[in-house]
Design a protein around this motif. Structure first.
Motif, mmCIF file in Angstrom:
data_model
loop_
_atom_site.group_PDB
_atom_site.id
_atom_site.type_symbol
_atom_site.label_atom_id
_atom_site.label_comp_id
_atom_site.label_asym_id
_atom_site.label_seq_id
_atom_site.Cartn_x
_atom_site.Cartn_y
_atom_site.Cartn_z
ATOM 1 N N LYS A 1 0.836 -1.202 0.000
ATOM 2 C CA LYS A 1 0.000 0.000 0.000
ATOM 3 C C LYS A 1 0.872 1.253 0.000
ATOM 4 N N GLY A 2 0.744 2.050 -1.063
ATOM 5 C CA GLY A 2 1.457 3.311 -1.109
ATOM 6 C C GLY A 2 0.756 4.360 -0.255
ATOM 7 N N THR A 3 1.532 5.246 0.347
ATOM 8 C CA THR A 3 0.976 6.339 1.150
ATOM 9 C C THR A 3 1.702 7.634 0.778
ATOM 10 N N ASP A 4 1.255 8.727 1.360
ATOM 11 C CA ASP A 4 1.927 10.017 1.186
ATOM 12 C C ASP A 4 2.589 10.449 2.494
ATOM 13 N N LYS A 5 2.994 9.460 3.300
ATOM 14 C CA LYS A 5 3.519 9.743 4.634
ATOM 15 C C LYS A 5 5.004 9.420 4.778
ATOM 16 N N GLY A 6 5.683 9.163 3.667
ATOM 17 C CA GLY A 6 7.102 8.847 3.749
ATOM 18 C C GLY A 6 7.395 7.372 3.927
ATOM 19 N N TYR A 7 6.365 6.559 3.924
ATOM 20 C CA TYR A 7 6.545 5.110 4.020
ATOM 21 C C TYR A 7 5.391 4.431 3.274
ATOM 22 N N ALA A 8 5.571 3.151 2.968
ATOM 23 C CA ALA A 8 4.498 2.322 2.413
ATOM 24 C C ALA A 8 4.200 1.221 3.430
ATOM 25 N N GLU A 9 3.073 0.554 3.255
ATOM 26 C CA GLU A 9 2.679 -0.492 4.204
ATOM 27 C C GLU A 9 2.474 -1.830 3.489
ATOM 28 N N LEU A 10 2.787 -2.899 4.198
ATOM 29 C CA LEU A 10 2.418 -4.231 3.738
ATOM 30 C C LEU A 10 1.107 -4.598 4.411
ATOM 31 N N LYS A 11 0.140 -5.027 3.609
ATOM 32 C CA LYS A 11 -1.203 -5.302 4.103
ATOM 33 C C LYS A 11 -1.685 -6.653 3.595
ATOM 34 N N ARG A 12 -2.609 -7.249 4.368
ATOM 35 C CA ARG A 12 -3.385 -8.405 3.914
ATOM 36 C C ARG A 12 -2.537 -9.598 3.506
ATOM 37 N N LEU A 13 -1.502 -9.896 4.296
ATOM 38 C CA LEU A 13 -0.741 -11.126 4.034
ATOM 39 C C LEU A 13 -1.583 -12.318 4.472
ATOM 40 N N TRP A 14 -1.855 -13.196 3.522
ATOM 41 C CA TRP A 14 -2.648 -14.394 3.820
ATOM 42 C C TRP A 14 -2.136 -15.556 3.002
ATOM 43 N N ILE A 15 -2.008 -16.713 3.648
ATOM 44 C CA ILE A 15 -1.621 -17.953 2.977
ATOM 45 C C ILE A 15 -2.705 -18.986 3.269
ATOM 46 N N ALA A 16 -3.140 -19.713 2.267
ATOM 47 C CA ALA A 16 -4.138 -20.761 2.469
ATOM 48 C C ALA A 16 -3.637 -21.731 3.537
ATOM 49 N N PRO A 17 -4.496 -22.139 4.473
ATOM 50 C CA PRO A 17 -4.059 -23.050 5.548
ATOM 51 C C PRO A 17 -3.357 -24.293 5.040
ATOM 52 N N THR A 18 -3.787 -24.820 3.898
ATOM 53 C CA THR A 18 -3.181 -26.039 3.359
ATOM 54 C C THR A 18 -1.820 -25.777 2.714
ATOM 55 N N ALA A 19 -1.409 -24.503 2.608
ATOM 56 C CA ALA A 19 -0.114 -24.166 2.005
ATOM 57 C C ALA A 19 0.864 -23.609 3.032
ATOM 58 N N ARG A 20 0.496 -23.638 4.301
ATOM 59 C CA ARG A 20 1.350 -23.043 5.320
ATOM 60 C C ARG A 20 2.461 -23.993 5.762
ATOM 61 N N VAL B 1 4.035 -12.832 13.729
ATOM 62 C CA VAL B 1 4.918 -11.974 14.520
ATOM 63 C C VAL B 1 6.333 -12.534 14.530
ATOM 64 N N ALA B 2 6.465 -13.843 14.738
ATOM 65 C CA ALA B 2 7.783 -14.476 14.746
ATOM 66 C C ALA B 2 8.468 -14.327 13.392
ATOM 67 N N MET B 3 7.709 -14.445 12.311
ATOM 68 C CA MET B 3 8.288 -14.309 10.982
ATOM 69 C C MET B 3 8.799 -12.895 10.745
ATOM 70 N N TYR B 4 8.048 -11.887 11.176
ATOM 71 C CA TYR B 4 8.492 -10.503 10.969
ATOM 72 C C TYR B 4 9.819 -10.251 11.668
ATOM 73 N N HIS B 5 9.950 -10.751 12.887
ATOM 74 C CA HIS B 5 11.236 -10.607 13.587
ATOM 75 C C HIS B 5 12.341 -11.321 12.817
ATOM 76 N N LYS B 6 12.053 -12.517 12.320
ATOM 77 C CA LYS B 6 13.056 -13.302 11.594
ATOM 78 C C LYS B 6 13.516 -12.594 10.332
ATOM 79 N N LEU B 7 12.612 -11.868 9.681
ATOM 80 C CA LEU B 7 12.929 -11.203 8.421
ATOM 81 C C LEU B 7 13.504 -9.798 8.619
ATOM 82 N N ALA C 1 4.919 -17.707 2.906
ATOM 83 C CA ALA C 1 4.710 -16.372 3.483
ATOM 84 C C ALA C 1 5.997 -15.553 3.418
ATOM 85 N N GLN C 2 7.135 -16.174 3.730
ATOM 86 C CA GLN C 2 8.406 -15.456 3.645
ATOM 87 C C GLN C 2 8.703 -15.064 2.202
ATOM 88 N N ARG C 3 8.407 -15.951 1.293
ATOM 89 C CA ARG C 3 8.629 -15.642 -0.120
ATOM 90 C C ARG C 3 7.764 -14.457 -0.554
#
Length: 291
Positions: A208-227, A263-269, A232-234
């Motif tokens: 998501k682009g913004t006009d605030k000096g940063y962009a955001e990552l939104k709506r990360l979702w992986i099908a339960p059968t693909a987790r 949350v654990a993945m964000y720290h890892k990345l 998700a990291q990819r």
């Protein structure tokens, strides 16, 4: 034997090959074996480059040539060389080929419906199929940039909203969240990425682009059968790459502590926790990453 993974896997292979008609001389009663029928199916689904069909079906060049020649002799396909690169060839269905493709589709749909109907708990069976199909086809998963209004994207987003409603104590109402406008996740402001496997959407993420000096990552979702397989990291890394392409140097995201795996993945990345930066009622953790 019930505890032997090799025996169980081989039993599964035998069941699938028998049910799918892999050894039938007349697959689904249409007068030809499975090989040419699969090639016909790939062409009918829009894969027209012969090299791409070979890769998709994992065929060697000799077998691919024989299958195409047989379909040509039946008057079902036409083959042409590329005007740009004579080494590349494309294939298209004739009118008779279109009719044969439609006949296979109808018969295959009926066969699939009959298989599902045998089980007393169809959703359990379908979930097992999804797990197996995703695991076997994981290396063929592609990530595409699409509109967030694409029907396939909407399917993923609705599944994401439904999961949040189940997992958050407060439930989830997308109308109360900081839901990004579609245009903010389209070029040149942002992007929406879809993970596709054999025609099935199995994951998404929005930039998501913004006009605030940063962009955001939104709506990360992986099908339960693909987790659990690293998708998700990819998706996160691909979204970060798209951000760099757009000249974005700072990314932020928000999440809820209930989503502990995320949350654990964000720290890892390499994401760092920061103070709240929005008024969305649902997140309680906030992250930033400098690119």
């Amino acid at each position: 034997m019930l505890s032997d993974p090799i025996a169980r896997t081989r039993r599964f292979h035998r069941a699938v090959t028998t049910e799918a008609g892999v050894l039938d001389a007349s697959f689904l009663g249409r007068g030809r074996p499975l090989g040419p029928a699969r090639v016909l199916n790939a062409i009918g689904r829009g894969i027209t480059d012969i090299g791409e069909i070979r890769a998709y079906l994992r065929l060697d060049s000799g077998l691919m040539s024989r299958l195409l020649r047989g379909l040509e002799d039946e008057g079902l396909v036409t083959v042409e060389s590329s005007e740009v690169d004579a080494r590349r060839r494309s294939v298209a269905l004739t009118e008779a080929g279109e009719a044969e493709f439609a006949a296979y589709e109808a018969l295959s749909d009926k066969q699939a419906a009959d298989i599902v109907a045998r089980h007393p708990h169809p959703e359990v069976l379908l979930q097992a199929m999804d797990i197996v199909a995703t695991a076997l086809g994981y290396e063929r998963t592609t990530i595409e940039i699409v509109s967030p209004l694409d029907p396939r994207a909407i399917v993923c987003l609705e599944a994401y909203y439904a999961e949040l409603a189940r997992r958050l104590k407060s439930g989830f109402d997308v109308n109360l969240s900081a839901d990004p406008e579609a245009r903010d996740m389209e070029h040149p402001r942002g992007a929406f990425l879809l993970a596709m496997q054999d025609g099935m959407p199995i994951g998404c993420i929005g930039l998501k682009g913004t006009d605030k000096g940063y962009a955001e990552l939104k709506r990360l979702w992986i099908a339960p059968t693909a987790r659990g397989m690293g998708l998700a990291q990819r998706m996160m890394r691909e979204a970060e790459a798209r951000a760099r392409d757009l000249g974005i140097t700072c990314l932020r995201l928000d999440t809820n502590s209930v989503l502990s795996d995320a949350v654990a993945m964000y720290h890892k990345l390499g994401w760092s926790e920061i103070e709240r930066f929005n008024e969305d009622p649902y997140p309680d953790l906030f992250f930033e990453k400098l690119l």
